[in-house]
Design a protein around this motif. Structure first.
Motif, mmCIF file in Angstrom:
data_model
loop_
_atom_site.group_PDB
_atom_site.id
_atom_site.type_symbol
_atom_site.label_atom_id
_atom_site.label_comp_id
_atom_site.label_asym_id
_atom_site.label_seq_id
_atom_site.Cartn_x
_atom_site.Cartn_y
_atom_site.Cartn_z
ATOM 1 N N LEU A 154 -0.594 -8.541 -20.063
ATOM 2 C CA LEU A 154 -1.671 -7.781 -19.421
ATOM 3 C C LEU A 154 -2.072 -8.378 -18.083
ATOM 4 N N TRP A 155 -1.784 -9.647 -17.867
ATOM 5 C CA TRP A 155 -2.065 -10.194 -16.534
ATOM 6 C C TRP A 155 -0.774 -10.687 -15.870
ATOM 7 N N SER A 156 0.314 -10.095 -16.307
ATOM 8 C CA SER A 156 1.585 -10.493 -15.710
ATOM 9 C C SER A 156 1.814 -9.705 -14.428
ATOM 10 N N SER A 157 2.731 -10.203 -13.639
ATOM 11 C CA SER A 157 2.984 -9.563 -12.357
ATOM 12 C C SER A 157 4.161 -8.611 -12.419
ATOM 13 N N GLY A 158 4.714 -8.371 -13.607
ATOM 14 C CA GLY A 158 5.800 -7.405 -13.741
ATOM 15 C C GLY A 158 6.937 -7.711 -12.789
ATOM 16 N N PHE A 159 7.333 -6.693 -12.022
ATOM 17 C CA PHE A 159 8.442 -6.911 -11.100
ATOM 18 C C PHE A 159 8.003 -7.602 -9.816
ATOM 19 N N GLY A 162 6.001 -4.546 -18.700
ATOM 20 C CA GLY A 162 6.999 -4.781 -17.661
ATOM 21 C C GLY A 162 6.522 -4.479 -16.253
ATOM 22 N N ARG A 163 5.334 -3.855 -16.136
ATOM 23 C CA ARG A 163 4.835 -3.531 -14.801
ATOM 24 C C ARG A 163 3.715 -4.476 -14.409
ATOM 25 N N ASP A 206 10.256 3.492 -5.214
ATOM 26 C CA ASP A 206 8.994 2.962 -4.722
ATOM 27 C C ASP A 206 8.028 2.984 -5.887
ATOM 28 N N ALA A 207 7.882 1.839 -6.542
ATOM 29 C CA ALA A 207 7.010 1.807 -7.713
ATOM 30 C C ALA A 207 5.566 1.619 -7.265
ATOM 31 N N ARG A 208 4.697 2.416 -7.845
ATOM 32 C CA ARG A 208 3.274 2.335 -7.513
ATOM 33 C C ARG A 208 2.464 2.058 -8.766
ATOM 34 N N LEU A 209 1.294 1.456 -8.563
ATOM 35 C CA LEU A 209 0.403 1.252 -9.703
ATOM 36 C C LEU A 209 0.129 2.574 -10.388
ATOM 37 N N THR A 210 -0.054 3.616 -9.599
ATOM 38 C CA THR A 210 -0.446 4.911 -10.152
ATOM 39 C C THR A 210 0.760 5.755 -10.568
ATOM 40 N N GLY A 211 1.968 5.225 -10.440
ATOM 41 C CA GLY A 211 3.142 5.944 -10.911
ATOM 42 C C GLY A 211 3.483 7.148 -10.054
ATOM 43 N N VAL A 212 4.238 8.067 -10.645
ATOM 44 C CA VAL A 212 4.725 9.197 -9.857
ATOM 45 C C VAL A 212 3.856 10.448 -9.992
ATOM 46 N N GLU A 213 3.029 10.481 -11.015
ATOM 47 C CA GLU A 213 2.163 11.648 -11.183
ATOM 48 C C GLU A 213 1.046 11.596 -10.144
ATOM 49 N N PRO A 214 0.522 12.764 -9.793
ATOM 50 C CA PRO A 214 -0.544 12.735 -8.789
ATOM 51 C C PRO A 214 -1.788 11.995 -9.287
ATOM 52 N N ALA A 215 -2.479 11.356 -8.376
ATOM 53 C CA ALA A 215 -3.731 10.678 -8.700
ATOM 54 C C ALA A 215 -4.652 10.822 -7.503
ATOM 55 N N THR A 216 -5.937 10.881 -7.778
ATOM 56 C CA THR A 216 -6.907 11.054 -6.701
ATOM 57 C C THR A 216 -8.082 10.111 -6.910
ATOM 58 N N PRO A 217 -8.490 9.417 -5.869
ATOM 59 C CA PRO A 217 -9.700 8.602 -6.022
ATOM 60 C C PRO A 217 -10.895 9.504 -6.326
ATOM 61 N N VAL A 218 -11.816 8.994 -7.098
ATOM 62 C CA VAL A 218 -12.976 9.803 -7.477
ATOM 63 C C VAL A 218 -14.016 9.728 -6.361
ATOM 64 N N LYS A 219 -13.929 10.681 -5.455
ATOM 65 C CA LYS A 219 -14.786 10.655 -4.261
ATOM 66 C C LYS A 219 -16.269 10.660 -4.632
ATOM 67 N N ALA A 220 -16.572 11.390 -5.703
ATOM 68 C CA ALA A 220 -17.990 11.594 -6.045
ATOM 69 C C ALA A 220 -18.721 10.304 -6.375
#
Lengths: 498, 1080
Positions: A226-231, A183-184, A481-495
């Motif tokens: 898997l390649w749908s655009s969800g909402f 659905g997303r 505000d729906a995000r790809l990464t959802g509501v849990e924290p996420a961090t780009p892998v700087k390394a």
């Protein structure tokens, strides 16, 4: 120009004059090229760009948030989940653990799938494959991936990916869309929505499904979701290119209708539609005229795209024999390069067959052979064309596999069950630092001991490469505000970022 | 190409009127946000009017404040609520948020206008910001006395008075008063009435989903009576196509499909539910009954079969049987789906938001969510679908002509069972005598010896083989040895390596004869494929039968002509444990179809995984090869064992199999004295006696068996459909912490959301109570949500645009009074659907011409004010149905199994699992190619390709509002799909035959069918010129002409010259792609 139709229903004299004005502009370009004229007016890059204030037509204003390192991406998804300890996550100590039980201190009572939760024992199955170090970075790579091994200095290898889902369907949905239930929007749709198109006659987001060669390969289902655009609007959905004679559904005119006839039909259709527009004043009709013209252009651009006859022999050689057969992974990689070269933003290649619950030593070499050279050639080819610096290439499955054997274990035969707690991804190009090996798992390749990278972190990293702050990239749906990464924290892998 | 389309209307409008205010806002809004809900309205709102709290203020508060100061206790800050009256107006230590009439004294206003960054609301880190316009609105609202109302959607609608209008002569019914009042207030005039031909086409498409017949249009045009339009509408309302068209919308909401949806995505037989929906609309079942029967038809006293079929509504959800799936997790997902669906379809609430935490914007708690979920967690459905086509609970739906007999059989069966029971009771004394007599000791086989073709057992320390009752010597080869069996005191044959036992060929086995195989065996460890027994001919593509174990699943395979197989595969739910003993029997009835095969596991019938639909055993399985125990081809039974193997020449009943499973134990007990028999041994002997020895019981059992065979035959002709069945227990659920299945918290009972009127105390706390609560006259949502969805079908957009969200984040209604009036009218009118649709389509509002003016495009860009008639692209199914109907190809029969029209190759294969029974799409032939699209087979993981292109949903989730995009892929489908080309040719052919040599009449033929009106002179000129060009080309390219007209399965008329037909086919293809044809 006075309309000839007496049945017109306009009653407003102001409207009359405005429409007449419009028609003058329109017909000034000549009736023959009516549809094309509409297209030029509607899609002329300068005009569109001026109107939306964005260099890529259709992208959101304000995006990218900061300078991107990638303009395009090719995401190689190994459906079924490759066993990390047989390919990238070298665990030499396991040799001494052959057929011993996985210690409870490692398993920690974590949940298992119902395929092995009934097993009375969890005997360790060390990889039967040899590993060696490669490149400047000295990364350990399995003998099954000799081509990949040659390019480790281009790649960042993440050995500490982890996810929450334990079965394929939810796990693939999760890594593609950020949620386990359908659905997303998937990551490709988010990119298309945020950044828009970079070309005039191909989709923004293309999906390819590659074949595999081994008859015993463990094939898992994939689906259009898997390649749908969800909402998001469905115009951001991926367009699946097919390997047969019709790469895009319905792209070919019916037999017996050559292109000039289609052109002639579109001209007449355009004229008739314009008359309808004059009567009703409905702007959607102009949009329809434009879409029919775009369809006509696709009819030319798509066959050109899939025609490999003009590829130099040297390039074909990089990809190997497989590249000559439509539908193979190598062929899909070559097609992916041609797609990004023509301005497609996001190419997703799915290759099924990695679900190695059994017969792993027999099946895995074949799966690797299917993809190894194609991966290498793709990166090399992109680099040779100067595209690698802003094209992100990523490779991985939806979770990892267990160090213990599923089913019968012998010195030469074993299988592995699903394992969400660690798995390996690699990325190259598009702002990724080469020669990096990121993160560390325990000696059983079971738990992460250093630098975990959650699926959401990977998603944030992909967005980061495209110049998007994942926290500020949202779509309002159901009040949230729906995000790809959802509501849990996420961090780009700087390394792993250059 | 697929660049976001937002640039389009912008440019178009710029071109048209140099005016793009209303979309440029959307372009400038920050990424990820939709334009403020007030934008469109502010353009049309009457100036200097009193501020409407519902429409103008609450959305601002909801959007910007409720996240931290709203219903969700967990994230509420400063203990402040701005979603309630008390929260806004009560004094607090820090001051009063809103002081009516005094913005300067209102803390809320001060905090949104303060220059101090750290005190500013909403805070900077929230990434939300109020515009100056919004602050101004809030200020003026406070100045005006800050009138406050409960969120509109939670108050019971009452019938508002009809507003006054200036142009009263335009009004045809109440709807028009509301619409006109709003138009007049906005300075707009309605459009003129559409001409009759346009109306005929529009209303035919809205009520039947098909273009009108040219004759019907002419009759309407020429009907001089004042009731002409009404007559035309009434005829459509009695058309059988009405139910099909209405049903199609409902099937989106019900997420109906023909496959399970996840993983294997196997076939699911569900179409009787689809046909129930069509029929319900056609017999105009009142909407209240429509709801009750679908939500709780199984709980209606003396329910009918139809009412049971109706409960399929909540069995349409996507289900899984993925290896490794965890039951609790899956059950939680199903419950959530049902709550979400109930929220979307009946409540217009985004219930799903409250599955992990209290709703952020609407007064719905997480407890509310799980209380509602409880209604749906009390059914007998298991979490895994078994990959079968008839996952329980499901019922057989006999053909109409079988129905009477079917019901009779049920009665007879019950009576026979009762008589059988009585006979056994009566026979108890005889049993006791037999038990003490000699007969018990001499009984030599569990079933009639004459039925037993072969029996392999171990007697003491030696294998014993009986072929048709005659002993035959057996020698054990190396690798087959005696070892332990499933019961102490008995031995079994143990197999190792590639050893196997070769027995004589069992001759009596053939494709058209019943036979059964029953085995006591030991499952080796490991996931490999093992052979238990097989009698197949290696020289003839393994013709014969094989009983194998693959990944611990029992599989019985009949192989006929050319290797074509019929397979009975035990389902994954019943997967066997390694290193354990089982008794398994397969039974085949000789009818060659999937339902001919039955599997019994440890004496009980077990589910089978679905064979592909239409699977059939072709050719002969009979062969002359030996029966091999433990081997077939290069597969063996390494590590397995067999204690008892029997082959019978008939179908086995459950009683037979039970006896077989226990036989060895009885045999061992045989020498025991009666008094020494253990209770289960005694029970076994009792079963044996009554099945084998007691004449009365045997006679009755025989009759029962005959009845069952008849029942099976009826079931086989009929269909299966999935239904709901309530458990005995009281409905309850657990609150799941953050929505996680493995984190259950408080137990809650089934109940409805607290913000809505409470369930009456007389209502049962089950689905029936839920359904009746939805229909409570005080319910604020059910009627509103329904009329709004109906409005959307007819006018393209609901009065509330967010059809599934009537909460505070949804869009407020454009015509709130009209919405309430309609809601009350619908309910008080007896929930009469046909009457209600008629009200809509006979309004002056509906009858307007679909003509825009620049003024209307400016003031009413999306036609939300209804300043003109509806004009929008038809849904996917309608586009295809239109082409079929207009061309004369449509086969208009109603209902039945789903069909497979043309589809490009590879659409299913590209995504399917190898063992999925919907892996290969084979299109049908003949009439099934030309059925209406709602009968097309719907595979959820790959819906019909041509439908998906036009925004048809996947049916994985409930959809109450389809998207309506306009893409080049749609152009390609409409131009090139073979269905469209064939339709064009068929239409062209009919035009040519109807008026040979007369182009103008041919055009009239085409236009009457495609646009329900004659083409004007200019249209004819353009088309004639194109036709001449086409003809010139095809006259010189006869091969191309012949090729073009050959598309599709139907044959072109050979009397027509190919170039002419090809040229006219081009014309028809061109016309079928007209915007006017693709829109309603």
């Amino acid at each position: 120009m006075k309309p000839a139709d007496s049945r017109r229903l306009f009653t407003d004299p102001v409207a009359d004059s405005v429409l007449a004005e419009t028609r003058r502009q329109f017909f000034a370009r000549g009736a023959r090229g009516l549809g094309a004229a509409a297209l030029a007016t509607l899609f002329g890059e300068d005009l569109t760009a001026a109107l939306v204030g964005n260099e890529s037509p259709g992208g959101l204003p304000g995006l990218p948030h900061f300078a991107p390192t990638a303009k395009r991406a090719i995401y190689l998804h190994m459906v079924g989940a490759p066993p990390q300890m047989d390919l990238f996550d070298y665990k030499p100590a396991m040799k001494d653990w052959y057929d011993k039980d996985l210690p409870d201190s490692i398993r920690k009572g974590q949940r298992l799938t119902t395929m092995t939760s009934g097993q009375s024992r969890f005997p360790i199955a060390p990889s039967v494959f040899k590993f060696s170090q490669h490149g400047q970075s000295g990364a350990w790579i399995s003998e099954l991936l000799p081509w990949t091994a040659k390019m480790v200095d281009e790649m960042a290898i993440i050995r500490t990916m982890h996810t929450e889902a334990i079965n394929h369907e939810p796990a693939i949905t999760f890594i593609q869309t950020g949620q386990q239930i359908a659905g997303r929007p998937c990551v490709g749709s988010w990119i298309a929505y945020g950044l828009g198109s970079m070309n005039q006659d191909l989709p923004t987001f293309v999906v390819l499904n590659a074949s595999h060669s081994h008859p015993k390969a463990g094939v898992q289902a994939i689906s259009a979701k898997l390649w749908s655009s969800g909402f998001l609007s469905s115009k951001y959905a991926g367009v699946a290119l097919r390997s047969g004679k019709d790469p895009v559904l319905f792209i070919k005119n019916p037999e017996g209708m050559p292109a000039p006839m289609r052109r002639r039909m579109l001209d007449a259709l355009g004229e008739l539609n314009q008359m309808q527009h004059d009567k009703t004043g409905d702007p959607e009709i102009r949009a329809r005229i434009a879409q029919y013209e775009m369809a006509y252009r696709m009819q030319t651009s798509v066959p050109e795209l899939t025609d490999l006859t003009k590829e130099p022999q040297s390039v074909l050689d990089w990809y190997g024999e497989d590249a000559r057969r439509a539908g193979t992974f190598a062929h899909s990689c070559l097609l992916a390069r041609r797609l990004v070269e023509r301005g497609v933003r996001f190419v997703q290649i799915y290759q099924r067959g990695w679900d190695v619950h059994r017969d792993l030593p027999e099946v895995l070499p074949a799966m690797c052979k299917d993809v190894d050279q194609g991966c290498y050639a793709l990166v090399k080819d992109l680099k040779a064309r100067g595209l690698l610096k802003d094209t992100l290439v990523i490779f991985g499955g939806e979770f990892g596999r267990t160090m213990y054997s599923q089913g019968k274990l012998t010195p030469t035969d074993y299988g592995r069950d699903h394992h969400p707690r660690c798995f390996t991804f690699w990325a190259a190009g598009g702002g990724i630092k080469g020669g990096v090996v990121h993160g560390e798992t325990d000696e059983f390749s079971y738990n992460i001991v250093r630098d975990p990278v959650h699926v959401r972190d990977l998603q944030a990293t992909i967005l980061r490469c495209f110049g998007i702050d994942h926290e500020r990239f949202a779509y309002k749906t159901q009040g949230l505000d729906a995000r790809l990464t959802g509501v849990e924290p996420a961090t780009p892998v700087k390394a792993i970022l250059a | 190409m697929l660049r976001p389309r937002s640039a389009l209307p912008l440019a178009v409008v710029a071109l048209l009127a140099g005016q793009f205010l209303f979309t440029s806002n959307a372009q400038q809004s920050p990424p990820g946000s939709k334009p403020p809900a007030t934008v469109t309205r502010s353009v049309v709102a009457p100036k200097a009017a009193a501020i409407d709290f519902q429409r103008e203020i609450r959305p601002i508060l909801s959007d910007n404040c409720f996240f931290c100061h709203g219903p969700d206790e967990a994230t509420r800050l400063a203990d402040l609520r701005l979603d309630t009256r008390e929260g806004l107006f009560a004094a607090r230590d820090s001051g009063t948020p809103v002081v009516p009439g005094n913005p300067a004294a209102s803390v809320l206003y001060r905090r949104i206008t303060t220059p101090e960054k750290e005190r500013l609301m909403p805070p900077v880190h929230s990434k939300k910001a109020l515009t100056d316009g919004q602050k101004d609105l809030l200020r003026r609202w406070i100045e005006q006395g800050a009138p406050w109302k409960e969120h509109w959607a939670f108050a019971t609608p009452s019938r508002p008075p009809l507003p006054a209008v200036k142009n009263a002569s335009w009004v045809r019914n109440a709807i028009d008063r509301f619409v006109l009042a709003r138009l007049e207030a906005s300075g707009l005039q309605p459009a003129v009435e559409a001409d009759r031909r346009t109306l005929a086409r529009r209303v035919s498409l809205d009520l039947a989903g098909l273009p009108p017949e040219p004759e019907a249009v002419e009759a309407f045009v020429n009907d001089k009576s004042a009731q002409a339009y009404e007559t035309f509408v009434d005829r459509l309302l009695t058309s059988k196509h009405w139910g099909e068209h209405r049903g199609r919308y409902w099937l989106d909401a019900a997420r109906y499909a023909d496959t399970h949806g996840v993983h294997l995505d196997n076939y699911r037989e569900m179409w009787p539910y689809r046909d129930w929906v069509i029929d319900a609309f056609n017999r105009n079942l009142p909407y209240d009954r429509f709801i009750i029967e679908q939500i709780a038809g199984d709980l209606i006293p003396n329910r009918t079969m139809e009412q049971q079929i109706a409960t399929g509504f909540h069995r349409c959800n996507a289900t899984t049987n993925e290896d490794g799936a965890i039951a609790d997790e899956v059950a939680a997902i199903y419950a959530k789906d049902r709550v979400d669906t109930t929220g979307s379809v009946f409540l217009g609430l985004t219930m799903g938001c409250a599955s992990c935490h209290d709703h952020k914007f609407d007064p719905i708690s997480q407890r509310d969510f799980y209380s509602l979920a409880a209604f749906f967690r009390n059914t007998t459905q298991g979490p895994l679908d078994g990959n079968v086509w008839d996952t329980p609970p499901s019922i057989v739906v006999p053909r109409p002509e079988d129905l009477a007999r079917w019901n009779q059989i049920s009665t007879e069966e019950a009576s026979l069972k009762a008589r059988l029971k009585a006979a056994r009771t009566e026979g108890e004394a005889d049993f006791a005598k037999w038990l003490d007599g000699q007969d018990r000791v001499s009984a030599s086989s569990p079933l009639e010896p004459a039925d037993e073709l072969l029996a392999l057992t171990v007697q003491g320390e030696r294998p014993r083989l009986l072929v048709k009752g005659n002993p035959v010597a057996v020698t054990l080869p190396e690798g087959v040895s005696l070892g332990d069996a499933h019961i102490a005191g008995q031995k079994a044959l143990h197999f190792s390596g590639k050893a196997f036992l070769e027995l004589p060929n069992v001759e009596a086995i053939a494709s058209d004869r019943p036979f059964s195989v029953a085995v006591w065996f030991y499952v080796p460890a490991g996931e490999d494929s093992f052979i238990v027994a097989s009698q197949s001919d290696p020289k003839s593509k393994s013709r014969g039968w094989t009983f194998e174990l693959t990944r611990r699943t029992p599989i019985f395979r009949l192989t006929g002509l050319g290797g074509r197989v019929l397979v009975a595969r035990g389902n994954i739910i019943d997967r066997l444990k390694p290193a354990a003993w089982y008794h398994i029997a397969f039974s085949y009835d000789g009818y060659r179809v999937p339902s001919s095969l039955r599997l019994f596991l440890d004496g009980k019938e077990a589910g089978l995984e679905g064979a592909g639909e239409g699977a059939q055993l072709k050719g002969e399985i009979r062969n002359f090869s030996p029966l091999q125990v433990g081997s077939q081809g290069n597969r063996y039974f390494d590590g397995g064992a067999i204690a008892d193997l029997r082959v019978y020449n008939r179908v086995l009943s459950p009683e037979d199999v039970s006896l077989l499973a226990h036989w060895a134990a009885f045999e061992l007990a045989r020498p025991k004295k009666t008094a020494a028999l253990a209770p289960n041994e005694l029970e076994g002997f009792r079963d044996y006696y009554f099945v084998r020895e007691h004449a009365d019981s045997m006679d009755l059992a025989g009759q029962l068996q005959t009845l069952r065979a008849e029942k099976l035959a009826i079931a086989r002709r009929g269909a299966v459909t999935h239904v709901q069945q309530e458990k005995e227990s009281k409905a309850h659920a657990n609150v799941l912490f953050r929505g996680m299945y493995d984190q259950p918290r408080d137990t809650v009972e089934a109940s409805t959301p607290a913000v809505l009127p409470p369930m009456g105390s007389s209502l049962p706390r089950n689905r029936m109570g839920l359904a009746r609560w939805l229909l409570d006259p005080r319910h604020p949502l059910t009627s509103r949500v329904t009329v709004n969805r109906i409005w959307q079908e007819i006018f393209g957009t609901g009065l509330v645009k967010t059809t599934d969200d009537f909460g505070s984040q949804g869009e407020a209604p454009t015509h709130p009074d009209l919405l309430d009036w309609l809601a009350v009218e619908f309910r008080e009118g007896g929930w009469d659907l046909k009457k209600f649709y008629k009200l809509l389509v006979t309004s002056a509002t509906y009858r307007q011409a679909a003509v825009s003016t620049p003024l209307k495009l400016e003031k009413d860009p999306e036609n939300r004010l209804l300043s003109r008639g509806p004009r929008f692209r038809m849904d996917a199914e309608m586009i295809r149905d239109y082409a079929l109907a207009a061309s004369g190809l449509l086969v208009p029969s109603i209902g039945g199994p789903s069909v497979k029209p043309y589809q490009p190759d590879g659409v299913w294969e590209a995504v399917a699992m190898f063992s999925s029974n919907t892996r290969f799409y084979r299109s049908d032939s003949g009439s099934n190619l030309y059925r209406r699209s709602l009968y097309s087979f719907w595979k959820r993981s790959a819906p019909p390709a041509a439908m998906e292109v036009f925004n048809a949903p996947t049916r994985e989730n409930c959809t109450v509002r389809r998207e309506r995009t306009n893409t080049p892929l749609q152009a390609l489908a409409a131009m090139n799909d073979v269905q469209m080309i064939e339709a064009a040719r068929h239409l062209a052919q009919r035009a040519l035959l109807a008026a040979p040599g007369d182009f103008d009449r041919q055009m009239r033929f085409l236009s009457a069918r495609l646009v329900a009106r004659p083409f004007d002179e200019r249209e004819r000129a353009v088309t004639r010129k194109a036709y001449e060009d086409y003809l010139r080309f095809y006259a010189g390219a006869k091969d191309e002409a012949r090729t073009l007209i050959r598309q599709g399965e139907s044959k072109p008329d050979s009397s027509l010259p190919a170039p002419e037909l090809a040229a006219m086919t081009m014309v028809a293809n061109q016309l079928l792609n007209l915007d006017e044809v693709l829109v309603k």
